[in-house]
Design a protein around this motif. Structure first.
Motif, PDB file in Angstrom:
ATOM      1  N   ASP A  21       0.851  -1.155  -0.039  1.00 52.87           N
ATOM      2  CA  ASP A  21      -0.018  -0.036  -0.056  1.00 52.87           C
ATOM      3  C   ASP A  21       0.644   1.137   0.076  1.00 52.87           C
ATOM      4  O   ASP A  21       1.591   1.373   0.833  1.00 52.87           O
ATOM      5  CB  ASP A  21      -0.923  -0.025   1.397  1.00 52.87           C
ATOM      6  CG  ASP A  21      -2.085  -1.180   1.197  1.00 52.87           C
ATOM      7  OD1 ASP A  21      -2.454  -1.451  -0.004  1.00 52.87           O
ATOM      8  OD2 ASP A  21      -2.374  -1.546   2.347  1.00 52.87           O
ATOM      9  N   LYS A  22       0.639   2.145  -0.901  1.00 54.74           N
ATOM     10  CA  LYS A  22       1.199   3.448  -1.070  1.00 54.74           C
ATOM     11  C   LYS A  22       0.831   4.283   0.198  1.00 54.74           C
ATOM     12  O   LYS A  22      -0.374   4.277   0.541  1.00 54.74           O
ATOM     13  CB  LYS A  22       1.127   4.027  -2.238  1.00 54.74           C
ATOM     14  CG  LYS A  22       2.143   5.163  -2.691  1.00 54.74           C
ATOM     15  CD  LYS A  22       1.789   5.945  -3.867  1.00 54.74           C
ATOM     16  CE  LYS A  22       2.593   6.912  -4.167  1.00 54.74           C
ATOM     17  NZ  LYS A  22       2.400   7.804  -5.491  1.00 54.74           N
ATOM     18  N   GLY A  23       1.849   4.899   0.828  1.00 54.42           N
ATOM     19  CA  GLY A  23       1.521   5.934   1.794  1.00 54.42           C
ATOM     20  C   GLY A  23       0.690   7.219   1.432  1.00 54.42           C
ATOM     21  O   GLY A  23       0.272   7.493   0.343  1.00 54.42           O
ATOM     22  N   ALA A  24       0.319   8.032   2.510  1.00 54.89           N
ATOM     23  CA  ALA A  24      -0.358   9.209   2.213  1.00 54.89           C
ATOM     24  C   ALA A  24       0.360  10.335   1.268  1.00 54.89           C
ATOM     25  O   ALA A  24       1.584  10.405   1.552  1.00 54.89           O
ATOM     26  CB  ALA A  24      -0.800   9.813   3.403  1.00 54.89           C
ATOM     27  N   THR A  25      -0.122  10.918   0.209  1.00 57.64           N
ATOM     28  CA  THR A  25       0.347  11.772  -0.357  1.00 57.64           C
ATOM     29  C   THR A  25      -0.246  13.258  -0.238  1.00 57.64           C
ATOM     30  O   THR A  25      -1.183  13.256   0.644  1.00 57.64           O
ATOM     31  CB  THR A  25       0.099  11.773  -1.934  1.00 57.64           C
ATOM     32  OG1 THR A  25      -1.227  11.508  -2.171  1.00 57.64           O
ATOM     33  CG2 THR A  25       0.834  10.423  -2.394  1.00 57.64           C
ATOM     34  N   ALA A  66       6.136   4.423  16.605  1.00 55.02           N
ATOM     35  CA  ALA A  66       5.175   4.622  15.391  1.00 55.02           C
ATOM     36  C   ALA A  66       4.652   3.328  14.933  1.00 55.02           C
ATOM     37  O   ALA A  66       3.580   3.021  14.157  1.00 55.02           O
ATOM     38  CB  ALA A  66       6.224   5.197  14.128  1.00 55.02           C
ATOM     39  N   LYS A  67       5.577   2.126  14.915  1.00 52.12           N
ATOM     40  CA  LYS A  67       4.986   0.815  14.490  1.00 52.12           C
ATOM     41  C   LYS A  67       3.951   0.311  15.491  1.00 52.12           C
ATOM     42  O   LYS A  67       2.830  -0.312  14.956  1.00 52.12           O
ATOM     43  CB  LYS A  67       6.396  -0.210  14.351  1.00 52.12           C
ATOM     44  CG  LYS A  67       7.284   0.274  13.368  1.00 52.12           C
ATOM     45  CD  LYS A  67       8.544  -0.908  13.473  1.00 52.12           C
ATOM     46  CE  LYS A  67       9.391  -0.675  12.248  1.00 52.12           C
ATOM     47  NZ  LYS A  67      10.211   0.454  12.588  1.00 52.12           N
ATOM     48  N   GLN A 125       1.695   5.157   7.578  1.00 47.06           N
ATOM     49  CA  GLN A 125       1.866   5.094   9.205  1.00 47.06           C
ATOM     50  C   GLN A 125       2.700   3.996   9.581  1.00 47.06           C
ATOM     51  O   GLN A 125       3.021   3.215   9.115  1.00 47.06           O
ATOM     52  CB  GLN A 125       0.287   4.876   9.588  1.00 47.06           C
ATOM     53  CG  GLN A 125      -0.644   5.770   9.282  1.00 47.06           C
ATOM     54  CD  GLN A 125      -2.121   5.344   9.403  1.00 47.06           C
ATOM     55  OE1 GLN A 125      -2.993   5.364   8.674  1.00 47.06           O
ATOM     56  NE2 GLN A 125      -2.398   5.013  10.670  1.00 47.06           N
ATOM     57  N   GLY A 126       3.285   4.286  10.721  1.00 45.14           N
ATOM     58  CA  GLY A 126       4.302   3.258  11.404  1.00 45.14           C
ATOM     59  C   GLY A 126       5.547   3.643  11.026  1.00 45.14           C
ATOM     60  O   GLY A 126       6.549   2.784  11.068  1.00 45.14           O
ATOM     61  N   GLN A 127       5.902   4.945  10.491  1.00 47.03           N
ATOM     62  CA  GLN A 127       7.427   5.341   9.921  1.00 47.03           C
ATOM     63  C   GLN A 127       7.986   6.577  10.858  1.00 47.03           C
ATOM     64  O   GLN A 127       6.926   7.100  11.477  1.00 47.03           O
ATOM     65  CB  GLN A 127       7.371   5.423   8.448  1.00 47.03           C
ATOM     66  CG  GLN A 127       7.118   4.207   7.399  1.00 47.03           C
ATOM     67  CD  GLN A 127       7.462   4.225   6.263  1.00 47.03           C
ATOM     68  OE1 GLN A 127       7.862   5.656   5.877  1.00 47.03           O
ATOM     69  NE2 GLN A 127       7.289   3.184   5.493  1.00 47.03           N
ATOM     70  N   LEU A 128       9.023   6.719  10.802  1.00 49.81           N
ATOM     71  CA  LEU A 128       9.790   7.785  11.212  1.00 49.81           C
ATOM     72  C   LEU A 128      10.327   8.557  10.044  1.00 49.81           C
ATOM     73  O   LEU A 128      11.296   8.097   9.368  1.00 49.81           O
ATOM     74  CB  LEU A 128      10.849   7.569  12.272  1.00 49.81           C
ATOM     75  CG  LEU A 128      11.926   8.621  12.563  1.00 49.81           C
ATOM     76  CD1 LEU A 128      11.113   9.570  13.561  1.00 49.81           C
ATOM     77  CD2 LEU A 128      12.898   8.177  13.717  1.00 49.81           C
TER      78      LEU A 128
END
Length: 304
Positions: free
Chosen positions: A21-25, A185-186, A39-42
């Motif tokens: 799934d591509k993240g939010a743009t 985040a994760k 989501q779940g990233q830094l």
């Protein structure tokens, strides 16, 4: 603590059928190709002083709230008092100045902006909080449970109260803190934005302009590069007043690639406009489910 493939077969089947799934743009054509936000990233952001790091991050936050309906927790030490930060965010949202009379937003636009900010932004009270990394994450966990935040902003890293164990080196301490941010985040499906100032600020010996810093130039440790999922530098060219965002790290291919995007910056509204896009395009509309009307187009007068 051991998995067999059958334990996660359903998730693997989904990846086989649909891919990642591509993240939010955020609605910038060129920048979105370089970086999207899962989501779940830094994500770590740096840049020389007065280059617009926080202002560009504000633009990203506004657009994530508009487009993706992300509630956002904001722990910003440099944007104090909070009403000043809210004023800046309002100007970015509407596309007009909060203060300058001949460019000032109307009373109706002001009300619309405050409704939008009240719905999506949650500020930490700096005077009342434990502003150690552990204290910030504890409050962020409460915001996940009570407000469902999808993003957490910590701006900047060096303003936190750091209580390093005397036996730990600075590198070991920073590694542990960044691991805590990544684990939060994760575990809570939140995207963490961390602003960190560089200390190794070099100048070009010929032009005497600041060179573009990178995540390795941040004070204390190479772990700022190593442990980040994504990282970019905001750089303002003093000669042209153009802003270039250099995406310097993208851990996962489905979140983008290394590269740069150029922007104009409107000093009155705080809005950024991609150079390669129509400079007078209407900003990205709000999600229709959000119940908030779209923002107005920015002023046509360019600040440069």
């Amino acid at each position: 603590g051991i998995f067999k493939l059958t334990d996660f077969r359903e998730q693997l089947d989904y990846l086989f059928d649909h891919g990642f799934d591509k993240g939010a743009t955020v609605g910038y054509k060129q920048f979105d190709e370089l970086l999207n936000f899962s989501q779940g990233q830094l994500t770590i952001i740096t840049g020389v002083p007065n280059s617009g790091k926080s202002a560009f991050l504000d633009q990203i936050l506004i657009r994530l709230a508009q487009k993706e309906e992300w509630p956002i927790g904001v722990c910003s030490f440099e944007n104090q008092p909070v009403e000043k930060h809210a004023a800046n965010l309002s100007a970015t949202y509407v596309g007009k100045s909060f203060f300058v009379k001949d460019r000032k937003m109307s009373a109706d636009e002001y009300v619309t902006a405050t409704q939008f900010l009240n719905k999506y932004f949650f500020w930490f009270k700096m005077k009342d909080e434990d502003i150690s990394p552990e204290g910030i994450l504890n409050r962020a966990k409460q915001l996940v449970r009570t407000q469902g935040i999808k993003a957490l902003v910590i701006d900047p890293y060096n303003y936190m109260e750091h209580k390093r164990n005397g036996r730990a080196t600075e590198t070991e301490y920073i590694s542990g803190i960044l691991s805590d941010f990544c684990n939060f985040a994760k575990d809570y499906a939140v995207h963490v934005f961390l602003v960190a100032h560089p200390t190794k600020i070099r100048k070009n010996p010929v032009t005497h302009d600041f060179e573009v810093p990178n995540l390795y130039d941040i004070s204390g440790s190479a772990h700022f590069f190593n442990k980040a999922d994504n990282g970019f530098t905001v750089y303002r060219n003093r000669a042209t007043n153009l802003v270039t965002v250099h995406v310097q790290k993208v851990r996962f291919f489905y979140n983008g690639e290394i590269g740069s995007a150029d922007f104009n910056y409107d000093v009155y509204s705080g809005q950024y406009t991609e150079i390669n896009d129509d400079p007078f395009q209407t900003p990205i509309p709000d999600n229709p489910r959000a119940g908030i009307r779209s923002v107005l187009p920015p002023e046509k007068e360019q600040p440069f």
